[in-house]
Design an enzyme around this catalytic site. Structure first.
Site, PDB file in Angstrom:
ATOM      1  N   ASP A  95       0.821  -1.211   0.000  1.00  0.00           N
ATOM      2  CA  ASP A  95       0.000   0.000   0.000  1.00  0.00           C
ATOM      3  C   ASP A  95       0.853   1.257   0.000  1.00  0.00           C
ATOM      4  OD1 ASP A  95      -2.389   1.331   0.051  1.00  0.00           O
ATOM      5  OD2 ASP A  95      -2.805   1.016   2.175  1.00  0.00           O
ATOM      6  N   THR A 155      -5.830  10.028  10.602  1.00  0.00           N
ATOM      7  CA  THR A 155      -4.432   9.554  10.598  1.00  0.00           C
ATOM      8  C   THR A 155      -3.758   9.677   9.228  1.00  0.00           C
ATOM      9  OG1 THR A 155      -5.302   7.321  10.288  1.00  0.00           O
ATOM     10  CG2 THR A 155      -4.764   7.967  12.547  1.00  0.00           C
ATOM     11  N   TRP A 157      -0.430   8.500   6.352  1.00  0.00           N
ATOM     12  CA  TRP A 157      -0.102   7.275   5.602  1.00  0.00           C
ATOM     13  C   TRP A 157       1.260   6.680   5.946  1.00  0.00           C
ATOM     14  CZ3 TRP A 157       4.374   8.685   3.434  1.00  0.00           C
ATOM     15  CH2 TRP A 157       4.548  10.019   3.064  1.00  0.00           C
ATOM     16  N   LYS A 181     -10.718   7.895  10.477  1.00  0.00           N
ATOM     17  CA  LYS A 181     -10.597   8.276   9.062  1.00  0.00           C
ATOM     18  C   LYS A 181      -9.122   8.143   8.708  1.00  0.00           C
ATOM     19  CE  LYS A 181      -9.756  10.858   6.018  1.00  0.00           C
ATOM     20  NZ  LYS A 181      -8.816  10.492   4.939  1.00  0.00           N
ATOM     21  N   SER A 183      -5.700   7.732   6.198  1.00  0.00           N
ATOM     22  CA  SER A 183      -5.284   8.468   4.999  1.00  0.00           C
ATOM     23  C   SER A 183      -5.777   7.754   3.748  1.00  0.00           C
ATOM     24  CB  SER A 183      -3.763   8.568   4.944  1.00  0.00           C
ATOM     25  OG  SER A 183      -3.368   8.996   3.655  1.00  0.00           O
ATOM     26  N   SER A 235      -0.135  16.611   8.483  1.00  0.00           N
ATOM     27  CA  SER A 235       0.696  17.775   8.172  1.00  0.00           C
ATOM     28  C   SER A 235       0.264  18.989   9.000  1.00  0.00           C
ATOM     29  CB  SER A 235       0.583  18.103   6.686  1.00  0.00           C
ATOM     30  OG  SER A 235      -0.740  18.458   6.387  1.00  0.00           O
ATOM     31  N   THR A 238      -2.864  20.777   7.435  1.00  0.00           N
ATOM     32  CA  THR A 238      -4.162  20.164   7.748  1.00  0.00           C
ATOM     33  C   THR A 238      -4.472  20.313   9.230  1.00  0.00           C
ATOM     34  OG1 THR A 238      -3.704  18.545   6.012  1.00  0.00           O
ATOM     35  CG2 THR A 238      -5.559  18.085   7.432  1.00  0.00           C
ATOM     36  N   GLU A 256      -0.752  16.033  16.222  1.00  0.00           N
ATOM     37  CA  GLU A 256       0.628  15.563  16.033  1.00  0.00           C
ATOM     38  C   GLU A 256       1.005  15.905  14.597  1.00  0.00           C
ATOM     39  OE1 GLU A 256       2.272  14.271  18.437  1.00  0.00           O
ATOM     40  OE2 GLU A 256       0.829  13.430  19.822  1.00  0.00           O
ATOM     41  N   CYS A 290       7.709  11.795  10.674  1.00  0.00           N
ATOM     42  CA  CYS A 290       7.496  13.141  11.223  1.00  0.00           C
ATOM     43  C   CYS A 290       8.692  13.575  12.064  1.00  0.00           C
ATOM     44  CB  CYS A 290       6.247  13.147  12.080  1.00  0.00           C
ATOM     45  SG  CYS A 290       6.248  11.846  13.305  1.00  0.00           S
ATOM     46  N   GLU A 389       9.797  20.829   5.879  1.00  0.00           N
ATOM     47  CA  GLU A 389       9.719  19.373   5.986  1.00  0.00           C
ATOM     48  C   GLU A 389       9.638  18.783   4.581  1.00  0.00           C
ATOM     49  OE1 GLU A 389       6.019  17.518   7.382  1.00  0.00           O
ATOM     50  OE2 GLU A 389       7.258  16.293   8.705  1.00  0.00           O
ATOM     51  N   TRP A 455       4.603  11.175  23.452  1.00  0.00           N
ATOM     52  CA  TRP A 455       5.009  11.525  22.082  1.00  0.00           C
ATOM     53  C   TRP A 455       4.226  12.753  21.626  1.00  0.00           C
ATOM     54  CZ3 TRP A 455       8.653   9.458  18.855  1.00  0.00           C
ATOM     55  CH2 TRP A 455       8.628   9.920  17.535  1.00  0.00           C
TER      56      TRP A 455
HETATM   57  P1  NAD Z   1      -2.122  15.134   5.623  1.00  0.00           P
HETATM   58  O1  NAD Z   1      -2.265  16.283   6.551  1.00  0.00           O
HETATM   59  O2  NAD Z   1      -2.152  15.357   4.173  1.00  0.00           O
HETATM   60  O3  NAD Z   1      -3.283  14.071   5.902  1.00  0.00           O
HETATM   61  C1  NAD Z   1      -3.481  13.501   7.177  1.00  0.00           C
HETATM   62  C2  NAD Z   1      -4.928  13.058   7.293  1.00  0.00           C
HETATM   63  O4  NAD Z   1      -5.766  14.206   7.300  1.00  0.00           O
HETATM   64  C3  NAD Z   1      -5.403  12.183   6.150  1.00  0.00           C
HETATM   65  O5  NAD Z   1      -6.256  11.184   6.643  1.00  0.00           O
HETATM   66  C4  NAD Z   1      -6.178  13.170   5.288  1.00  0.00           C
HETATM   67  O6  NAD Z   1      -7.158  12.572   4.485  1.00  0.00           O
HETATM   68  C5  NAD Z   1      -6.802  14.036   6.353  1.00  0.00           C
HETATM   69  N1  NAD Z   1      -7.229  15.367   5.907  1.00  0.00           N
HETATM   70  C6  NAD Z   1      -6.782  16.104   4.865  1.00  0.00           C
HETATM   71  N2  NAD Z   1      -7.437  17.291   4.802  1.00  0.00           N
HETATM   72  C7  NAD Z   1      -8.296  17.311   5.839  1.00  0.00           C
HETATM   73  C8  NAD Z   1      -9.215  18.257   6.338  1.00  0.00           C
HETATM   74  N3  NAD Z   1      -9.394  19.451   5.744  1.00  0.00           N
HETATM   75  N4  NAD Z   1      -9.904  17.955   7.455  1.00  0.00           N
HETATM   76  C9  NAD Z   1      -9.730  16.784   8.081  1.00  0.00           C
HETATM   77  N5  NAD Z   1      -8.877  15.830   7.655  1.00  0.00           N
HETATM   78  C10 NAD Z   1      -8.165  16.087   6.551  1.00  0.00           C
HETATM   79  O7  NAD Z   1      -0.800  14.378   6.066  1.00  0.00           O
HETATM   80  P2  NAD Z   1      -0.131  13.103   5.373  1.00  0.00           P
HETATM   81  O8  NAD Z   1       0.479  13.542   4.087  1.00  0.00           O
HETATM   82  O9  NAD Z   1      -1.084  11.961   5.366  1.00  0.00           O
HETATM   83  O10 NAD Z   1       1.003  12.736   6.429  1.00  0.00           O
HETATM   84  C11 NAD Z   1       2.259  13.320   6.409  1.00  0.00           C
HETATM   85  C12 NAD Z   1       2.359  14.368   7.497  1.00  0.00           C
HETATM   86  O11 NAD Z   1       2.024  13.774   8.757  1.00  0.00           O
HETATM   87  C13 NAD Z   1       3.753  14.901   7.652  1.00  0.00           C
HETATM   88  O12 NAD Z   1       3.707  16.309   7.791  1.00  0.00           O
HETATM   89  C14 NAD Z   1       4.235  14.274   8.955  1.00  0.00           C
HETATM   90  O13 NAD Z   1       5.217  15.012   9.617  1.00  0.00           O
HETATM   91  C15 NAD Z   1       2.979  14.167   9.732  1.00  0.00           C
HETATM   92  N6  NAD Z   1       3.102  13.139  10.778  1.00  0.00           N
HETATM   93  C16 NAD Z   1       3.233  13.544  12.084  1.00  0.00           C
HETATM   94  C17 NAD Z   1       3.396  12.597  13.082  1.00  0.00           C
HETATM   95  C18 NAD Z   1       3.576  13.012  14.534  1.00  0.00           C
HETATM   96  O14 NAD Z   1       3.496  12.158  15.413  1.00  0.00           O
HETATM   97  N7  NAD Z   1       3.805  14.273  14.836  1.00  0.00           N
HETATM   98  C19 NAD Z   1       3.411  11.233  12.760  1.00  0.00           C
HETATM   99  C20 NAD Z   1       3.253  10.861  11.419  1.00  0.00           C
HETATM  100  C21 NAD Z   1       3.101  11.829  10.432  1.00  0.00           C
END
Ligand code: NAD
Length: 499
Positions: A95, A155, A157, A181, A183, A235, A238, A256, A290, A389, A455
């Site tokens: 995946d 969450t 991906w 919900k 990713s 991110s 978001t 997070e 992250c 990042e 964390w």
């Molecule tokens: P993303 O913000 O694009 O998406 C995260 C989730 O939010 C997904 O499920 C997505 O569908 C959902 N989402 C998107 N737009 C939304 C909205 N308007 N309202 C509600 N939900 C929405 O992030 P990503 O690309 O999936 O993950 C990468 C990011 O996650 C990186 O910035 C990374 O640093 C961060 N991350 C942080 C940690 C931590 O513990 N701090 C851990 C893992 C990843």
């Protein structure tokens, strides 16, 4: 032939087709082939999931159980994860492209997380009605811990099932009912979790999974008034809209978010060990962590030696099919991510940083979203590859002369998730650990993560803490129960005169 299970949305204990009638392709990033599909859920599906979770909460079929009873189901879920470990790991690798050895490790961590929170659920029973000394004999004051209710969990991906487990396990331990919900880029194993948890005896409606796009499924969940708390990992951009949605409904949230963590290497460090931790901090999970220590500050007196060793090690990473045991770098998660990371490589070159190694598609991988392990040196503070990042296998290195300069440079960031220091001098490590503006600091290592320890970050890396006992508290409401126990009347107002 589908190589991943065909699933729908999981609502109220059953698989249901999305209201939209639409599906999203699941693409294997190692081959660029479509290997399945997930449902594109939207607001009506979120509403149905929140309604199912609310009904389950009201029935009390989960939240009103004792912690000990909930712990039994949490342990049964952990066992199911262990029983299906190799399938789950393989599906996660297909995946999102992480090396299979890492995916298997993640599945152990997922099972461990459910077991850990089973233990905390049990301990919760003994913490119920804990007395508070208020200094007055007339009153008995006790504190009860109750589940917050229906919680919305969103969450990313990069650790699809582990990031879900960090939320689902403590939420279930607390007695909450969940709408998850995952990713849209990697939902496969989260859907499997729903099925496995149901098989393990979790009542219908207690864990619902709505897949779909962020705007279509994530946003309606975050703004739903029936949700008592939001837990988000993703991110920073978001996270900001999730925090706004939570604020609009006056609901608590944990966020997070992203990071750009620094690792400082002093002149007395064991360089071979340091290089190993630098590699782990930069290239593990194909650089998509992250907490990645993606900014290296190395003392100028050892920089030349360090560059030589780092280049040799980076060039010897085994890159290839992530399903092959021994693979240490697979593809990045998607074509969009490949373009994004490649554009940062170009930005590093354009800004005048020196490419020590990498920067291209590996010759052995003509297809798939692969990038060589990439290291830039002579990176300056104003450059985008130092500040932003990247979330891919790209490391930025700079040098320093003094401890104060290293700390200042490490802290000169919008983010504050993690930081690391490598030195033989324990006192110096302690000083630097205290000075780093971050929620997590590693000394003489980078990235180890334990479900017992808190964390989370500060600044634009978010707020709140997951894991450990902090993770459980996120999902509990404390209720004060005060009883008047004196045999005497309260007697504040004098009785009315009978005359
Ligand atoms: P993303 O913000 O694009 O998406 C995260 C989730 O939010 C997904 O499920 C997505 O569908 C959902 N989402 C998107 N737009 C939304 C909205 N308007 N309202 C509600 N939900 C929405 O992030 P990503 O690309 O999936 O993950 C990468 C990011 O996650 C990186 O910035 C990374 O640093 C961060 N991350 C942080 C940690 C931590 O513990 N701090 C851990 C893992 C990843």
């Amino acid at each position: 032939m589908a190589v991943i299970p065909a699933r729908e949305l999981f609502i109220d204990g059953t698989w249901v087709a999305p209201s939209t009638g639409r599906y999203l392709d699941v693409v294997n990033p190692a081959t660029e082939e479509v290997i399945g599909r997930i449902a594109a859920g939207a607001a009506p599906d979120v509403n149905a999931a929140v309604a199912a979770a609310t009904a389950a909460h009201k029935r009390g079929s989960w939240g009103k159980l004792t912690g000990k009873q909930r712990a039994e189901t949490l342990r049964a879920i952990a066992q199911k994860i262990k029983d299906h470990k190799s399938d789950l790991a393989r599906w996660e690798t297909l995946d999102m492209g992480k090396p299979i050895d890492e995916a298997e490790w993640d599945m152990d961590d997922v099972a461990g997380c459910f077991e850990y929170y089973a233990g905390l659920a049990e301990k919760l029973d003994a913490r119920q009605y804990s007395p508070i000394d208020v200094g007055m004999d007339e009153f008995s004051v006790k504190v009860r811990r109750e589940p917050l209710g229906v919680v919305g969990l969103v969450t990313p991906w990069n650790y699809p099932l582990l990031m879900a487990a960090w939320k689902v396990a403590p939420a279930l331990a607390a007695g909450c009912c969940c709408v998850l919900k995952p990713s849209e880029v990697a939902s496969v194993t989260c859907l499997e979790l729903a099925g496995l948890a149901s098989d393990a005896g979790l009542p219908p409606g207690v864990l619902n999974v709505v897949t779909g796009l962020g705007q279509e499924a994530g946003a309606p969940l975050c703004s739903h008034p029936g949700v008592a708390k939001l837990a988000f990992t993703g991110s920073t951009a978001t996270g900001r809209s999730v925090a706004l949605a939570a604020a609009t409904n006056l609901r608590p949230a944990t966020c997070e978010l992203g990071g750009k963590s620094a690792l400082i290497i002093f002149e007395d460090a064991d360089l071979d060990k340091a290089v190993e931790w630098v590699m782990f901090g930069a290239f593990w999970t194909n650089g998509q962590i992250c907490s990645s220590t993606s900014r290296i500050l190395v003392h100028s007196s050892i920089a030349a030696d360090f560059y030589g060793k780092l280049k040799a090690r980076a060039q010897s990473i085994r890159v290839g099919d992530p399903l092959e045991p021994g693979c240490r770098l697979g593809p990045v998660v998607s074509e969009a991510q490949y373009r994004r990371v490649s554009s940062y490589v170009q930005a590093g070159i354009d800004d005048g940083a020196t490419l020590l190694t990498g920067g291209k598609r590996p010759a052995v991988c003509p297809r798939g979203f692969y990038l060589e392990p990439t290291v830039f040196i002579n990176v300056r503070p104003h450059m985008r590859i130092w500040k932003e990042e990247i979330f891919g296998p790209v490391l930025s290195v700079s040098t320093f002369e003094t401890e104060a300069e290293a700390v200042e440079s490490a802290n000169d960031s919008e983010f504050g998730l993690a930081g690391a220091v490598i030195s033989a001098d324990e006192e110096r490590c302690k000083r630097v650990a205290e000075a780093l503006e971050a929620g997590i600091v590693w000394v003489n290592c980078s990235q180890p993560c334990f479900c017992q320890a808190p964390w989370g970050g500060i600044k634009n890396s978010g707020f709140g803490r997951e894991l450990g006992e902090w993770g459980l508290e996120n999902y509990l409401s404390v209720k004060q129960v005060t009883t008047y126990v004196s045999p005497n009347p309260w007697d504040w107002y004098s009785p009315p005169s009978k005359l």
